[in-house]
Write an enzyme that holds these catalytic residues in place. Structure first.
Site, PDB file in Angstrom:
ATOM      1  N   ASP A 155       0.851  -1.193   0.000  1.00 23.31           N
ATOM      2  CA  ASP A 155       0.000   0.000   0.000  1.00 23.31           C
ATOM      3  C   ASP A 155       0.889   1.246   0.000  1.00 23.31           C
ATOM      4  O   ASP A 155       2.002   1.218  -0.533  1.00 23.31           O
ATOM      5  CB  ASP A 155      -0.933  -0.056   1.227  1.00 23.31           C
ATOM      6  CG  ASP A 155      -2.279   0.596   0.954  1.00 23.31           C
ATOM      7  OD1 ASP A 155      -2.316   1.825   0.842  1.00 23.31           O
ATOM      8  OD2 ASP A 155      -3.294  -0.122   0.841  1.00 23.31           O
ATOM      9  N   HIS A 188      -3.602   5.887   3.883  1.00 24.16           N
ATOM     10  CA  HIS A 188      -4.404   4.770   3.395  1.00 24.16           C
ATOM     11  C   HIS A 188      -3.879   3.434   3.923  1.00 24.16           C
ATOM     12  O   HIS A 188      -4.629   2.616   4.467  1.00 24.16           O
ATOM     13  CB  HIS A 188      -4.402   4.780   1.865  1.00 24.16           C
ATOM     14  CG  HIS A 188      -5.326   3.800   1.231  1.00 24.16           C
ATOM     15  ND1 HIS A 188      -4.926   2.530   0.858  1.00 24.16           N
ATOM     16  CD2 HIS A 188      -6.634   3.882   0.893  1.00 24.16           C
ATOM     17  CE1 HIS A 188      -5.947   1.890   0.315  1.00 24.16           C
ATOM     18  NE2 HIS A 188      -6.997   2.687   0.319  1.00 24.16           N
ATOM     19  N   ASN A 279     -13.678   0.377  -7.201  1.00 22.96           N
ATOM     20  CA  ASN A 279     -14.665   1.359  -6.742  1.00 22.96           C
ATOM     21  C   ASN A 279     -15.406   2.049  -7.884  1.00 22.96           C
ATOM     22  O   ASN A 279     -15.801   3.202  -7.773  1.00 22.96           O
ATOM     23  CB  ASN A 279     -13.954   2.428  -5.902  1.00 22.96           C
ATOM     24  CG  ASN A 279     -13.290   1.846  -4.676  1.00 22.96           C
ATOM     25  OD1 ASN A 279     -13.851   0.974  -4.010  1.00 22.96           O
ATOM     26  ND2 ASN A 279     -12.092   2.306  -4.371  1.00 22.96           N
ATOM     27  N   SER A 352     -11.242  -0.798  -0.606  1.00 23.68           N
ATOM     28  CA  SER A 352      -9.962  -0.857   0.134  1.00 23.68           C
ATOM     29  C   SER A 352     -10.201  -1.152   1.599  1.00 23.68           C
ATOM     30  O   SER A 352      -9.360  -1.760   2.270  1.00 23.68           O
ATOM     31  CB  SER A 352      -9.241   0.490   0.052  1.00 23.68           C
ATOM     32  OG  SER A 352      -8.689   0.697  -1.208  1.00 23.68           O
TER      33      SER A 352
END
Lengths: 572, 74
Positions: A155, A188, A279, A352
C-alpha cells in the site's frame, strides 16, 4: 455365537459414533454470545440522581432543587419526559433522606459510576459496526487471533500510530522509486493495516480483526496513491520471499502479466492473496482482484446492501463491510496517519476498507492451524449466499461465526467420529475386549478433536485452553506456531510411533497409545481428503497422497500396538 | 490529451479526484484545490496505466488544469 459377537461390536460402533456425533454436533452450532458487559456499580459518586413522578414540570424540578439546596437539571432533554434529573448538592446523604420522604419523588440516590468490561474494551469499538457485522468476536474467541501469521500489506506504507504499536510491524520496505522509507505518507495503508491488526482490548481507540498478526509493510504506492504494475509485482514477490502467508492488496489497476505471474508464484508457494474489487460501482472487477487465484472483495454498507461504489462481476469472491459515509457513523473507523502527519481516527469507505476484513479473517483462521485452502474455503463456503455465486455479490458477505463452525468445529466433530470408529475397529480386528476398546476410543477422540466442548462452556482465550479444545496435531497453532502444524515431521506417523514407544509397553497404557494412533490417523485422513493440512515441503498435488500414506501408517501402528499381546489377553 | 468535465472529490479511501466527462469517469492524479470541487474544469495530461487505491476507472496523470466554470454552489 460369532455372529452375535460381531453384531454386538457393530452395535457398539454405531452407538458410539452416533452418541459422539449427537454430543459434538450441537456444540458446533452453538453461538455463545460475546462475554456479557459487566456493568458493576463502583462506589458512590458525588452527584444526586432524582427520578420525579411522571408529568413533573420545570417548576417541580425547581422546587426539588430548592429543597435539597442545590441545582438539579434533567439528565438530557429526552429525560424530561421521564422526569430524571441529576445535580450537585452539598450534603448528599441528607438530601437523599429528604427527597425519599417527598411524594413528588420516586427515586433518590447517589449516582453510580458504571463501566463495561466487555471484550473488547477499546472505547471506540461501539462505532465499529463493521466488526460486529462480520462477527469478528468469533475469531477473537476461537483462534489465536493471527499469532504466528505474517501479513504483507502492499500500500502507501504502514506507520506505527497510537493504536497500532511498533511491535505489530516488521521492518518494511519501500519499492517506490525515490522513497526510502516504508512509512505511510498518505494514511491509506495504515488504515488498512489497522482493520487487519489494530491493537484490540487495550483500552484504547478501536479494535482490529486479527490483532496478533505481524504486518510486513511494503510501500508500493506513492503519497499520491499511485504506483506501477512493476512495483506491485515486485512487492508481491518480496512479500513471499520474506515469509508472508497472506498478501494484502487494497489497490488495483489495469491487467498486467507481471502482476498476474507474481500472484501465481505467491499462491503456488502457499500464500493467500486478497485484493479489493474496485470502486467503479459498475461491472468489471479491478486487477488483480479479478484473477481466479485471488480473493476479490467487494463492499457492503452498514445495512448489508452492496455499496454503491463497489465494483462487481467476474472475479468477485466475497463481500465485506466497506462503509457508507453518507450514513452517520457509516464509515470504517481505524487509527491511521492524519493529514497533519500525526495520528487520527478516520472513518473511510471503499473496497480498500472491505478487503482487510477478509485478510484479517483468513490470517486468524490460518493461525488456528487451517491450511490456506481450508481457510479460503471456510470463508467462501459460509458466506451469506450459501454457496451461490452472483455477479453482484460473489458468494455473499463473510460470516465469521459460521466460518469458525465450518472451519474449526465441524471438522473436529468429523475427526472425532472417524477416530472413534477407527479405534473401535482396530480393537475389534485385534480381538481386544470392550474395556480396551473404550480406552482406545476415548483417547482417539481426544487426539483427533480434543475436548472441544470447552468453547461452548467458557472463553478459550488462552493457549492452554485452546490446546485442550483442539486435536493433538493442532496444539502448535494453539500456542501460536501454526506453521508447525504443516511441518512434514509433525503431520506424519511420527507422533503415533513415539506414542507407541512411550505408552505401548504397558498393558494399562497401551489402549491410550492405540487411541492416539487412531485419532491421528483420523486427523491425517481428514486432512488428506480436504487439504486441511498443507505440508510446506511438497507440491500441493502430492500433499493428499503424503497425508493419506501417513494416515495408513498411523493406523498400522495402532493395529500393531493393539495386536501386541492380544493372545495373552484372550487367554483364560 | 485534454478532457473537460465536472470535477468531483469522491470519498474513497482517503479521497480521490474524479473528472466526470461525457461518457466516462477519469481519476485524476495531481494536486487540485478543494475549492475546485463541483466546478467544470479542463485537464491536460496522459492516460496512465497506474495502480492505486482509487480504482474508479482510468487514471489521468495530470500536467495542468484550468477552471472552465465555478462550482454551482459559488
Amino acid at each position: 455365537m460369532a455372529a452375535g459377537a460381531s453384531g454386538r461390536w457393530t452395535g457398539w460402533a454405531v452407538l458410539s459414533a452416533t452418541g459422539v456425533a449427537l454430543w459434538l454436533w450441537p456444540w458446533s452450532s452453538v453461538e455463545r454470545p460475546a462475554r456479557p458487559g459487566v456493568e458493576a456499580p463502583s462506589g458512590a459518586g458525588a452527584r444526586l440522581v432524582v427520578d420525579l413522578r411522571d408529568g413533573s414540570t420545570e417548576a417541580d424540578l425547581a422546587r426539588v432543587s430548592a429543597l435539597v439546596g442545590g441545582r438539579l437539571d434533567w439528565v438530557s432533554p429526552h429525560a424530561a419526559d421521564e422526569a430524571l434529573a441529576v445535580g450537585d448538592v452539598a450534603d448528599l446523604r441528607s438530601a437523599i433522606a429528604r427527597l425519599r420522604a417527598d411524594p413528588r419523588v420516586e427515586v433518590a440516590e447517589a449516582e453510580q459510576t458504571l463501566w463495561a468490561t466487555a471484550f473488547p474494551n477499546d472505547p471506540h469499538y461501539p462505532r465499529q459496526w463493521n466488526l460486529r457485522r462480520v462477527g469478528a468476536a468469533a475469531l477473537w474467541r476461537r483462534t489465536p487471533r493471527g499469532a504466528g501469521i505474517r501479513v504483507a500489506v502492499l500500500d502507501t506504507g504502514v506507520s506505527p500510530v497510537e493504536d497500532l504499536p511498533p511491535s505489530t510491524l516488521l521492518p518494511g520496505v519501500s519499492l517506490v522509486p525515490g522513497v526510502a522509507s516504508a512509512a505511510d505518507d498518505q494514511g491509506h495503508g495504515t488504515h488498512v493495516a489497522g482493520t487487519i491488526a489494530q491493537a484490540t482490548h487495550n483500552g484504547l481507540g478501536v479494535a482490529g480483526m486479527a490483532p496478533a498478526v505481524e504486518i510486513l509493510p511494503i510501500k508500493v504506492l506513492a503519497a499520491s496513491g499511485a504506483g506501477s504494475s512493476a512495483t506491485v509485482a515486485a512487492g508481491i514477490d518480496y512479500a513471499v520471499d520474506h515469509g508472508a502467508q497472506v498478501v494484502h492488496l487494497s489497490l488495483g489497476g489495469p491487467y498486467s502479466d507481471a502482476v498476474a505471474l507474481a500472484v501465481s508464484r505467491a499462491v503456488a508457494s502457499g500464500a493467500l492473496v486478497v485484493a479489493a474489487a474496485g470502486n467503479t460501482g459498475t461491472t468489471g472487477v479491478a486487477w488483480p482482484a479479478g484473477l481466479p487465484q485471488v480473493i476479490g472483495v467487494g463492499a457492503v454498507g452498514p445495512g448489508g446492501a452492496l455499496a454503491p461504489y463497489s465494483s462487481f462481476g467476474e472475479g468477485l469472491t466475497v463481500l465485506a463491510p466497506g462503509g457508507d459515509t453518507r450514513q452517520p457513523d457509516g464509515g470504517i473507523l481505524q487509527d491511521t496517519v492524519g493529514p497533519d502527519g500525526g495520528h487520527a481516527y478516520r472513518a473511510l469507505q471503499g473496497t480498500s476498507m472491505a478487503a482487510p476484513h477478509v485478510t484479517g479473517a483468513v490470517a486468524a483462521l490460518l493461525s488456528a492451524g487451517l491450511s490456506p485452502a481450508a481457510a479460503r474455503q471456510a470463508l467462501v463456503s459460509t458466506a451469506t449466499d450459501d454457496g451461490i455465486w452472483s455477479a453482484q455479490r460473489g458468494f455473499g458477505e463473510i460470516d465469521l461465526p459460521r466460518a469458525v463452525r465450518w472451519g474449526i468445529d465441524a471438522p473436529a466433530g468429523l475427526r472425532a467420529c472417524v477416530g472413534l470408529l477407527l479405534a473401535i475397529g482396530v480393537a475389534r480386528v485385534a480381538g481386544r475386549g470392550a474395556r480396551f476398546a473404550i480406552g482406545a476410543a476415548g483417547s482417539a477422540v481426544w487426539a483427533s478433536a480434543g475436548c472441544w466442548i470447552l468453547p461452548a462452556l467458557l472463553p478459550v482465550e488462552t493457549a492452554p485452553l485452546r490446546a485442550a479444545s483442539s486435536g493433538l496435531l493442532l496444539w502448535p497453532a494453539a500456542f501460536g506456531i501454526p506453521t508447525w502444524v504443516h511441518a512434514p515431521g509433525w503431520a506424519s506417523a511420527a507422533l503415533p510411533l513415539i506414542g507407541g514407544v512411550v505408552l505401548g509397553g504397558s498393558r494399562w497404557t497401551r489402549p491410550v497409545a492405540v487411541g492416539l494412533a487412531s485419532g491421528i490417523a483420523a486427523h491425517l485422513l481428514w486432512a488428506a481428503a480436504t487439504n486441511g493440512i498443507q505440508t510446506w515441503w511438497l507440491p500441493i498435488r502430492w500433499n493428499g497422497l503424503w497425508l493419506a500414506s501417513q494416515s495408513v501408517l498411523s493406523l498400522g501402528v495402532a493395529l500393531g500396538l493393539a495386536g501386541h499381546d492380544a493372545l495373552e489377553e484372550r487367554r483364560p | 490529451m485534454r478532457w473537460q468535465g465536472r470535477l468531483e472529490r469522491r470519498e474513497l479511501g482517503t479521497g480521490v479526484w474524479v473528472l466526470q466527462t461525457a461518457g466516462r469517469e477519469l481519476q485524476l492524479l495531481g494536486d487540485l484545490p478543494a475549492s475546485a470541487a463541483g466546478g467544470w474544469i479542463e485537464v491536460e495530461g496522459d492516460l496512465a496505466p497506474v495502480y492505486g487505491f482509487g480504482m474508479v476507472g482510468e487514471v489521468v496523470d495530470m500536467r495542468s488544469w484550468r477552471r472552465v466554470s465555478a462550482p454551482e454552489s459559488s
